[in-house]
Design a protein around this motif. Structure first.
Motif, PDB file in Angstrom:
ATOM      1  N   LEU A   1       2.388  11.484  -8.736  1.00 37.47           N
ATOM      2  CA  LEU A   1       1.637  11.763 -10.211  1.00 37.47           C
ATOM      3  C   LEU A   1       0.858  13.398  -9.600  1.00 37.47           C
ATOM      4  CD1 LEU A   1      -0.426   8.634 -10.611  1.00 37.47           C
ATOM      5  CD2 LEU A   1       1.157   9.726 -12.188  1.00 37.47           C
ATOM      6  N   VAL A   2       0.709  13.580  -8.580  1.00 38.77           N
ATOM      7  CA  VAL A   2       0.070  15.035  -8.142  1.00 38.77           C
ATOM      8  C   VAL A   2       1.310  16.191  -8.486  1.00 38.77           C
ATOM      9  CG1 VAL A   2      -0.523  16.643  -6.337  1.00 38.77           C
ATOM     10  CG2 VAL A   2      -1.539  14.555  -6.343  1.00 38.77           C
ATOM     11  N   VAL A   3       2.788  15.641  -8.363  1.00 42.09           N
ATOM     12  CA  VAL A   3       3.745  16.560  -8.497  1.00 42.09           C
ATOM     13  C   VAL A   3       3.735  16.665 -10.110  1.00 42.09           C
ATOM     14  CG1 VAL A   3       6.146  16.875  -8.338  1.00 42.09           C
ATOM     15  CG2 VAL A   3       4.816  16.081  -6.489  1.00 42.09           C
ATOM     16  N   LEU A   4       3.829  15.445 -10.947  1.00 38.81           N
ATOM     17  CA  LEU A   4       3.758  15.449 -12.099  1.00 38.81           C
ATOM     18  C   LEU A   4       2.675  16.270 -12.754  1.00 38.81           C
ATOM     19  CD1 LEU A   4       5.235  14.458 -14.641  1.00 38.81           C
ATOM     20  CD2 LEU A   4       3.821  12.478 -14.499  1.00 38.81           C
ATOM     21  N   THR A   5       1.541  16.191 -12.417  1.00 36.82           N
ATOM     22  CA  THR A   5       0.406  16.875 -12.789  1.00 36.82           C
ATOM     23  C   THR A   5       0.680  18.578 -12.709  1.00 36.82           C
ATOM     24  OG1 THR A   5      -1.062  15.210 -12.420  1.00 36.82           O
ATOM     25  CG2 THR A   5      -2.080  17.388 -12.606  1.00 36.82           C
ATOM     26  N   GLY A   6       1.326  18.972 -11.702  1.00 36.86           N
ATOM     27  CA  GLY A   6       1.507  20.274 -11.351  1.00 36.86           C
ATOM     28  C   GLY A   6       2.554  20.928 -12.333  1.00 36.86           C
ATOM     29  N   ILE A   7       3.311  20.111 -12.570  1.00 36.82           N
ATOM     30  CA  ILE A   7       4.465  20.351 -13.525  1.00 36.82           C
ATOM     31  C   ILE A   7       4.152  20.502 -14.919  1.00 36.82           C
ATOM     32  CG2 ILE A   7       6.566  19.451 -14.965  1.00 36.82           C
ATOM     33  CD1 ILE A   7       7.513  18.171 -12.194  1.00 36.82           C
ATOM     34  N   LEU A   8       2.871  19.561 -15.260  1.00 34.37           N
ATOM     35  CA  LEU A   8       2.562  19.543 -16.474  1.00 34.37           C
ATOM     36  C   LEU A   8       1.508  20.866 -16.779  1.00 34.37           C
ATOM     37  CD1 LEU A   8       1.494  15.859 -17.239  1.00 34.37           C
ATOM     38  CD2 LEU A   8       3.251  17.391 -18.524  1.00 34.37           C
ATOM     39  N   ILE A   9       0.841  21.392 -15.874  1.00 35.24           N
ATOM     40  CA  ILE A   9      -0.168  22.557 -15.692  1.00 35.24           C
ATOM     41  C   ILE A   9       0.893  23.618 -15.859  1.00 35.24           C
ATOM     42  CG2 ILE A   9      -1.531  23.911 -14.303  1.00 35.24           C
ATOM     43  CD1 ILE A   9      -2.575  21.283 -13.214  1.00 35.24           C
ATOM     44  N   SER A  10       2.130  23.833 -15.205  1.00 35.11           N
ATOM     45  CA  SER A  10       2.914  24.810 -15.022  1.00 35.11           C
ATOM     46  C   SER A  10       3.564  25.144 -16.562  1.00 35.11           C
ATOM     47  CB  SER A  10       4.039  24.773 -14.081  1.00 35.11           C
ATOM     48  OG  SER A  10       3.630  24.711 -13.005  1.00 35.11           O
TER      49      SER A  10
ATOM     50  N   ARG B   1       2.582  16.617   0.587  1.00 36.82           N
ATOM     51  CA  ARG B   1       2.135  15.695   0.893  1.00 36.82           C
ATOM     52  C   ARG B   1       3.206  14.288   0.780  1.00 36.82           C
ATOM     53  NH1 ARG B   1      -1.822  14.856   3.770  1.00 36.82           N
ATOM     54  NH2 ARG B   1      -2.358  12.917   2.612  1.00 36.82           N
ATOM     55  N   LEU B   2       4.123  14.478  -0.066  1.00 41.70           N
ATOM     56  CA  LEU B   2       4.969  13.215  -0.096  1.00 41.70           C
ATOM     57  C   LEU B   2       5.839  13.231   1.074  1.00 41.70           C
ATOM     58  CD1 LEU B   2       6.138  10.825  -1.870  1.00 41.70           C
ATOM     59  CD2 LEU B   2       7.707  12.743  -3.088  1.00 41.70           C
ATOM     60  N   VAL B   3       6.492  14.506   1.275  1.00 45.04           N
ATOM     61  CA  VAL B   3       7.563  14.707   2.403  1.00 45.04           C
ATOM     62  C   VAL B   3       6.596  14.255   3.812  1.00 45.04           C
ATOM     63  CG1 VAL B   3       8.672  16.247   3.845  1.00 45.04           C
ATOM     64  CG2 VAL B   3       8.863  16.263   1.435  1.00 45.04           C
ATOM     65  N   ALA B   4       5.395  14.645   3.987  1.00 47.33           N
ATOM     66  CA  ALA B   4       4.543  14.422   5.096  1.00 47.33           C
ATOM     67  C   ALA B   4       4.368  12.787   5.328  1.00 47.33           C
ATOM     68  CB  ALA B   4       3.143  15.072   5.246  1.00 47.33           C
ATOM     69  N   TYR B   5       4.120  12.257   4.357  1.00 51.42           N
ATOM     70  CA  TYR B   5       3.767  10.776   4.165  1.00 51.42           C
ATOM     71  C   TYR B   5       5.042  10.098   4.510  1.00 51.42           C
ATOM     72  CZ  TYR B   5       2.827   6.057   2.681  1.00 51.42           C
ATOM     73  OH  TYR B   5       2.505   4.769   2.590  1.00 51.42           O
TER      74      TYR B   5
ATOM     75  N   MET C   1       0.827  -1.236  -0.033  1.00 51.79           N
ATOM     76  CA  MET C   1      -0.231   0.089   0.045  1.00 51.79           C
ATOM     77  C   MET C   1       0.861   1.137   0.089  1.00 51.79           C
ATOM     78  SD  MET C   1      -3.021   0.359  -0.200  1.00 51.79           S
ATOM     79  CE  MET C   1      -4.299   1.810   0.125  1.00 51.79           C
ATOM     80  N   GLY C   2       2.374   1.173   0.571  1.00 46.37           N
ATOM     81  CA  GLY C   2       2.768   2.499   0.640  1.00 46.37           C
ATOM     82  C   GLY C   2       3.361   2.812  -0.673  1.00 46.37           C
ATOM     83  N   ILE C   3       3.712   1.941  -1.492  1.00 46.73           N
ATOM     84  CA  ILE C   3       3.877   2.047  -3.154  1.00 46.73           C
ATOM     85  C   ILE C   3       2.756   2.917  -3.519  1.00 46.73           C
ATOM     86  CG2 ILE C   3       4.515   1.035  -5.220  1.00 46.73           C
ATOM     87  CD1 ILE C   3       6.811   0.503  -3.128  1.00 46.73           C
ATOM     88  N   VAL C   4       1.604   2.387  -3.724  1.00 40.18           N
ATOM     89  CA  VAL C   4       0.764   3.155  -4.082  1.00 40.18           C
ATOM     90  C   VAL C   4       0.471   4.538  -3.759  1.00 40.18           C
ATOM     91  CG1 VAL C   4      -2.039   3.237  -4.406  1.00 40.18           C
ATOM     92  CG2 VAL C   4      -0.681   1.075  -4.312  1.00 40.18           C
ATOM     93  N   ASN C   5       0.467   4.806  -2.525  1.00 35.39           N
ATOM     94  CA  ASN C   5       0.391   6.118  -1.814  1.00 35.39           C
ATOM     95  C   ASN C   5       1.703   6.946  -2.285  1.00 35.39           C
ATOM     96  OD1 ASN C   5      -1.539   6.450  -0.034  1.00 35.39           O
ATOM     97  ND2 ASN C   5      -0.403   5.062   1.288  1.00 35.39           N
ATOM     98  N   VAL C   6       2.872   6.638  -2.719  1.00 31.57           N
ATOM     99  CA  VAL C   6       4.034   7.320  -3.379  1.00 31.57           C
ATOM    100  C   VAL C   6       3.765   7.621  -4.551  1.00 31.57           C
ATOM    101  CG1 VAL C   6       6.428   7.112  -3.825  1.00 31.57           C
ATOM    102  CG2 VAL C   6       5.863   6.516  -1.286  1.00 31.57           C
ATOM    103  N   VAL C   7       3.374   6.468  -5.399  1.00 34.11           N
ATOM    104  CA  VAL C   7       3.057   6.682  -6.768  1.00 34.11           C
ATOM    105  C   VAL C   7       1.775   7.719  -7.053  1.00 34.11           C
ATOM    106  CG1 VAL C   7       1.970   5.788  -8.744  1.00 34.11           C
ATOM    107  CG2 VAL C   7       3.660   4.445  -7.585  1.00 34.11           C
ATOM    108  N   PHE C   8       0.884   7.998  -6.397  1.00 30.86           N
ATOM    109  CA  PHE C   8      -0.216   8.897  -6.512  1.00 30.86           C
ATOM    110  C   PHE C   8       0.214  10.197  -5.896  1.00 30.86           C
ATOM    111  CE2 PHE C   8      -3.252   5.419  -6.648  1.00 30.86           C
ATOM    112  CZ  PHE C   8      -3.915   5.691  -7.886  1.00 30.86           C
ATOM    113  N   ARG C   9       1.080  10.506  -4.966  1.00 29.46           N
ATOM    114  CA  ARG C   9       1.818  11.485  -4.641  1.00 29.46           C
ATOM    115  C   ARG C   9       2.807  12.216  -5.560  1.00 29.46           C
ATOM    116  NH1 ARG C   9      -0.005   9.367  -0.076  1.00 29.46           N
ATOM    117  NH2 ARG C   9      -0.628  10.748   1.601  1.00 29.46           N
TER     118      ARG C   9
END
Length: 61
Positions: A11-20, A48-52, A1-9
């Protein structure tokens, strides 16, 4: 389950880069709004990644 959390976090960073850089479905927004919104999403994803990861390290000790 930990891998899934890191991957989704990451993906949020990647989405932000793409929007930028302007790859977004919101074509009506002006360029500064893309950059600002993308930066906010990247910072949120990094937070979120650092907090997790810090919680995971604290639980292992």
């Amino acid at each position: 389950m930990g891998i899934v959390n890191v991957v989704f976090r990451l993906l949020v960073v990647l989405t932000g880069i793409l929007i930028s850089i302007g790859f977004t479905p919101f074509d009506t927004l002006e360029s500064p709004l893309h950059e600002i919104f993308g930066t906010v999403v990247v910072l949120f994803g990094v937070y979120r990644l650092v907090a997790y990861l810090s919680v995971m390290r604290r639980n292992k000790q």
